[in-house]
Structure formats: C-alpha cells, structure tokens
Design a protein around this motif. Structure first.
Motif, PDB file in Angstrom:
ATOM      1  N   MET A   1       0.578  -1.217  -0.346  1.00 21.15           N
ATOM      2  CA  MET A   1      -0.013   0.400  -0.039  1.00 21.15           C
ATOM      3  C   MET A   1       0.929   1.644   0.288  1.00 21.15           C
ATOM      4  N   TRP A   2       0.180   2.070  -0.740  1.00 21.36           N
ATOM      5  CA  TRP A   2       1.233   3.133  -1.450  1.00 21.36           C
ATOM      6  C   TRP A   2       0.889   4.937  -0.280  1.00 21.36           C
ATOM      7  N   THR A   3       1.455   5.354   0.469  1.00 28.62           N
ATOM      8  CA  THR A   3       0.640   6.596   1.075  1.00 28.62           C
ATOM      9  C   THR A   3       1.765   7.507   0.868  1.00 28.62           C
ATOM     10  N   LYS A   4       0.871   9.015   0.714  1.00 23.33           N
ATOM     11  CA  LYS A   4       1.930  10.404   0.436  1.00 23.33           C
ATOM     12  C   LYS A   4       2.289  11.183   1.067  1.00 23.33           C
ATOM     13  N   HIS A   5       3.423  11.251   1.949  1.00 23.52           N
ATOM     14  CA  HIS A   5       3.609  12.048   2.758  1.00 23.52           C
ATOM     15  C   HIS A   5       4.046  13.717   1.709  1.00 23.52           C
ATOM     16  N   HIS A   6       3.165  14.363   2.777  1.00 24.12           N
ATOM     17  CA  HIS A   6       3.515  15.938   2.390  1.00 24.12           C
ATOM     18  C   HIS A   6       3.829  16.739   2.941  1.00 24.12           C
ATOM     19  N   LYS A   7       4.689  17.628   2.209  1.00 23.72           N
ATOM     20  CA  LYS A   7       5.139  19.002   2.784  1.00 23.72           C
ATOM     21  C   LYS A   7       4.784  19.805   4.723  1.00 23.72           C
ATOM     22  N   LYS A   8       4.575  19.829   5.662  1.00 22.65           N
ATOM     23  CA  LYS A   8       4.227  21.030   5.684  1.00 22.65           C
ATOM     24  C   LYS A   8       4.503  22.567   5.483  1.00 22.65           C
ATOM     25  N   ARG A   9       3.254  23.138   4.948  1.00 24.05           N
ATOM     26  CA  ARG A   9       3.507  24.218   4.479  1.00 24.05           C
ATOM     27  C   ARG A   9       3.331  25.288   4.910  1.00 24.05           C
ATOM     28  N   TYR A  10       3.649  26.665   5.244  1.00 25.78           N
ATOM     29  CA  TYR A  10       4.061  27.210   5.897  1.00 25.78           C
ATOM     30  C   TYR A  10       2.210  28.504   5.795  1.00 25.78           C
ATOM     31  N   LEU A  11       3.037  28.466   4.096  1.00 27.48           N
ATOM     32  CA  LEU A  11       1.175  29.231   4.326  1.00 27.48           C
ATOM     33  C   LEU A  11      -0.232  29.181   3.755  1.00 27.48           C
ATOM     34  N   GLY A  12      -0.123  27.591   4.018  1.00 29.05           N
ATOM     35  CA  GLY A  12      -1.616  26.948   5.028  1.00 29.05           C
ATOM     36  C   GLY A  12      -1.352  26.801   5.692  1.00 29.05           C
ATOM     37  N   ARG A  13      -1.292  27.654   6.516  1.00 22.55           N
ATOM     38  CA  ARG A  13      -1.347  27.386   8.005  1.00 22.55           C
ATOM     39  C   ARG A  13      -1.480  29.011   8.086  1.00 22.55           C
ATOM     40  N   LEU A  14      -1.250  30.219   7.715  1.00 23.91           N
ATOM     41  CA  LEU A  14      -1.790  31.542   7.534  1.00 23.91           C
ATOM     42  C   LEU A  14      -2.299  31.377   6.834  1.00 23.91           C
ATOM     43  N   ALA A  15      -3.030  31.375   5.749  1.00 26.82           N
ATOM     44  CA  ALA A  15      -4.146  31.491   4.937  1.00 26.82           C
ATOM     45  C   ALA A  15      -5.276  31.753   6.156  1.00 26.82           C
ATOM     46  N   MET A  16      -5.888  30.974   6.233  1.00 24.56           N
ATOM     47  CA  MET A  16      -7.261  31.354   7.447  1.00 24.56           C
ATOM     48  C   MET A  16      -6.553  32.588   8.206  1.00 24.56           C
ATOM     49  N   PRO A  17      -5.917  32.666   9.020  1.00 23.96           N
ATOM     50  CA  PRO A  17      -5.634  34.216   9.652  1.00 23.96           C
ATOM     51  C   PRO A  17      -5.695  34.938   8.883  1.00 23.96           C
ATOM     52  N   ALA A  18      -5.588  35.377   7.771  1.00 23.73           N
ATOM     53  CA  ALA A  18      -4.982  36.358   7.049  1.00 23.73           C
ATOM     54  C   ALA A  18      -6.822  36.351   6.223  1.00 23.73           C
ATOM     55  N   ILE A  19      -6.893  35.547   5.995  1.00 24.37           N
ATOM     56  CA  ILE A  19      -9.130  35.392   5.755  1.00 24.37           C
ATOM     57  C   ILE A  19      -9.356  36.347   6.638  1.00 24.37           C
ATOM     58  N   THR A  20      -8.330  36.324   7.587  1.00 21.87           N
ATOM     59  CA  THR A  20      -9.738  36.573   9.179  1.00 21.87           C
ATOM     60  C   THR A  20      -9.472  37.726   9.903  1.00 21.87           C
ATOM     61  N   ALA A  21      -8.394  38.083   9.337  1.00 18.42           N
ATOM     62  CA  ALA A  21      -8.344  39.921   9.395  1.00 18.42           C
ATOM     63  C   ALA A  21      -8.617  40.598   8.722  1.00 18.42           C
ATOM     64  N   VAL A  22      -8.921  40.418   6.955  1.00 20.59           N
ATOM     65  CA  VAL A  22      -9.352  41.043   5.771  1.00 20.59           C
ATOM     66  C   VAL A  22     -10.871  41.074   5.711  1.00 20.59           C
ATOM     67  N   PHE A  23     -11.288  40.112   6.426  1.00 22.42           N
ATOM     68  CA  PHE A  23     -12.798  40.196   6.831  1.00 22.42           C
ATOM     69  C   PHE A  23     -12.933  41.321   7.667  1.00 22.42           C
ATOM     70  N   LEU A  24     -11.796  41.307   9.143  1.00 24.29           N
ATOM     71  CA  LEU A  24     -12.539  42.111  10.864  1.00 24.29           C
ATOM     72  C   LEU A  24     -12.525  43.237   9.868  1.00 24.29           C
ATOM     73  N   THR A  25     -11.037  43.377   8.990  1.00 22.62           N
ATOM     74  CA  THR A  25     -10.954  44.726   8.959  1.00 22.62           C
ATOM     75  C   THR A  25     -11.798  45.683   7.836  1.00 22.62           C
ATOM     76  N   TYR A  26     -12.012  44.448   6.861  1.00 22.93           N
ATOM     77  CA  TYR A  26     -13.455  45.258   6.191  1.00 22.93           C
ATOM     78  C   TYR A  26     -15.020  45.403   6.767  1.00 22.93           C
ATOM     79  N   PHE A  27     -15.092  44.923   8.044  1.00 20.16           N
ATOM     80  CA  PHE A  27     -16.614  45.059   8.368  1.00 20.16           C
ATOM     81  C   PHE A  27     -16.114  46.096   9.662  1.00 20.16           C
ATOM     82  N   GLY A  28     -15.260  46.266  10.152  1.00 18.12           N
ATOM     83  CA  GLY A  28     -14.665  47.205  11.323  1.00 18.12           C
ATOM     84  C   GLY A  28     -14.621  48.637  10.549  1.00 18.12           C
ATOM     85  N   TYR A  29     -14.257  48.885   9.412  1.00 19.55           N
ATOM     86  CA  TYR A  29     -13.994  49.643   8.333  1.00 19.55           C
ATOM     87  C   TYR A  29     -15.826  50.503   8.424  1.00 19.55           C
ATOM     88  N   HIS A  30     -16.785  49.879   7.448  1.00 23.68           N
ATOM     89  CA  HIS A  30     -17.826  50.154   7.312  1.00 23.68           C
ATOM     90  C   HIS A  30     -18.963  50.549   8.439  1.00 23.68           C
TER      91      HIS A  30
END
Length: 102
Positions: free
Chosen positions: A1-30
């Motif tokens: 049985m074959w399994t794939k091993h992925h390297k941990k990416r730092y971009l994946g860790r920062l995507a959700m906090p970045a999207i959250t910060a953008v939404f909070l900034t947008y709604f806070g401004y408005h």
C-alpha cells in the motif's frame, strides 16, 4: 500500500488568519464609515435636532395664522382685523396715516 507524505507548508497555516483579518478589517471599516455606520448615525441625529427646531418654528407660525383666521371668521368678525387685511390686500391707506413696512 502506497501513502503520500506531504511537506508541511507555512502558507497553509497563514491562510485562515489572513482571511479572517481581511474580513474583520472590512467590516470594522464599514461599521464606522459606512452608510449605516457611526458617522452616519451622528449626521442623522444632527438632522433630527435641526428638523425638530424647524418644526417648532413652523408650528408657531401656523398657530399665529390660525389665530388671525379665527378673528376673521363669521362668528366673531373683528372690524380692526378686517380693516387691516383689506388695506393690505388693496395696498391702500388714508392720507393721515403713517405706513411702516417690515
């Protein structure tokens, strides 16, 4: 049985906090500068105060006019009021009178 091993990416860790910060900034401004934000509420309250003051002036004028109309009604006809209105409408005065325009 074959399994794939992925390297941990730092971009994946920062995507959700970045999207959250953008939404909070947008709604806070408005929430402050938007059409229904805090600044618009202040402008609305100032308009409300101005219009209530204008309403008070208009109500006072209306009451004055209603009193004059009551004096000219058939039941209690005031000769002085009738004379004043007739002179104003016809733009006439007696020779011995002094006319003051205001």
């Amino acid at each position: 049985m074959w399994t794939k091993h992925h390297k941990k990416r730092y971009l994946g860790r920062l995507a959700m906090p970045a999207i959250t910060a953008v939404f909070l900034t947008y709604f806070g401004y408005h929430s402050i500068h938007g059409e229904f934000g805090l600044e618009s509420t202040e402008r609305f309250n100032q308009q409300l105060v101005d219009r209530k003051a204008r309403l008070a002036v208009l109500v006072e004028k209306r009451q004055t006019i209603e009193k004059e109309v009551a004096l000219l009604s058939d039941g209690s006809l005031e000769r002085d009021m009738l004379d004043e209105r007739a002179r104003f409408a016809l733009n006439m005065s007696r020779a011995d009178e002094i006319v003051i325009f205001h």
